[in-house]
Design an enzyme around this catalytic site. Sequence first.
Site, PDB file in Angstrom:
ATOM      1  N   HIS A  98       0.853  -1.199   0.000  1.00 14.30           N
ATOM      2  CA  HIS A  98       0.000   0.000   0.000  1.00 14.30           C
ATOM      3  C   HIS A  98       0.889   1.250   0.000  1.00 14.30           C
ATOM      4  O   HIS A  98       1.950   1.261   0.630  1.00 14.30           O
ATOM      5  CB  HIS A  98      -0.917  -0.016   1.228  1.00 14.30           C
ATOM      6  N   GLU A 168      -4.264   1.863  -7.432  1.00 10.59           N
ATOM      7  CA  GLU A 168      -4.628   3.026  -6.618  1.00 10.59           C
ATOM      8  C   GLU A 168      -3.713   4.192  -6.953  1.00 10.59           C
ATOM      9  O   GLU A 168      -2.594   4.265  -6.436  1.00 10.59           O
ATOM     10  CB  GLU A 168      -4.437   2.717  -5.130  1.00 10.59           C
TER      11      GLU A 168
END
Length: 254
Positions: A98, A168
Site C-alpha cells: 500500500h 490506486e
Amino acid sequence: MNTKRIIVGNWKMNPSTFVEARKISRKIKRFAPDLAKTEVVICPPFPFIAGIVPRKEIKNFHMGSQNVSVEENIGPFTGEVSSSMLSNIGCEYVIVGHSEQRKKGDTDATVAKRMKHVLDVGMKAVLCVGESVRDDGGLYLEQLKNQIKNSFTDIPKKYAGNIVIAYEPIWAIGAEEAMRPEQIYETSLFVKKVFSDVFGPENGIKVKVLYGGAVNFRNSVDIILTGKVDGLLVGRESVNVSGFIELLKAVDSV
Ligand code: PGA
C-alpha cells in the site's frame, strides 16, 4: 473460475476500540451472505483480526490484513507479524505494498518478499500499485509497469490465481474525488497487460484488477460499470458501515 467482484475494506488505523470494530464487522457479516455477485474482504488492524475472524465460514465474507512481515517465519523480529501467523488465525488475504507503507520505506524489493511469503502459505495477495503523478508524457505507465513486474520477482506462475491487483493512483487516495472511470478503464487494461506479460495470457484474462482511491457508495457503480474493474479497494468508506453496506448493495445490483 470465480467471477465474483471483490470489495476490500482497508480499515487503516481505525477504529479506536475493539468494541467498535466488532460492531462494524458484525453488520458486514450479517449482510454478506445476501450478496449475489460480490465477495467482501475486511482488513482491520492486526490486534482486531483474531477477534473478528468468524468461527464458521460466512458466505462471501473474508478476512484480510493490511500488511505482513518481510521475514519468512518466526524468529527474533520485534514488532513483526508473519504470513504463517495470519494464515493460522484464519486470515485469507493480505494487502501488500500500500502506498502508505511505501511512503514509510516499503520498496519494490520488500514488496516482492512480502508477496512471496503470502502466496507461499496459500493466502491471497492484494498487491497495491499506483503512480504518484499522472504526467502527459505517459511516464506514469512506465512507473506502473516497473512496480508490477518488480513485485513478482521469484513468484512462480502457479501462484498467479492468488494475486489480485489494486490499482490506486496515489493522488486519489484520501482525496475528495476518485479518478475518472474512463481513465480507470484504460489503466486497468494496462495493468492486465503487464500481468499477462509476466504470467501469460491465460492468467492475464483471469486476474482481478480493483480500483482504489476516494471510492464511496455514490461513485462505486460508475467506477464498476464504466471503469470495468473487478472490484474496489475502499478506505474511508469501509469504516463508515452504513455507507459501506450501501456500496455493497449498489455494486451487487449491477
Ligand atoms: P480512501 O483510501 O478510500 O480513503 O481514498 C483508499 C486506500 O488507501 O486504500
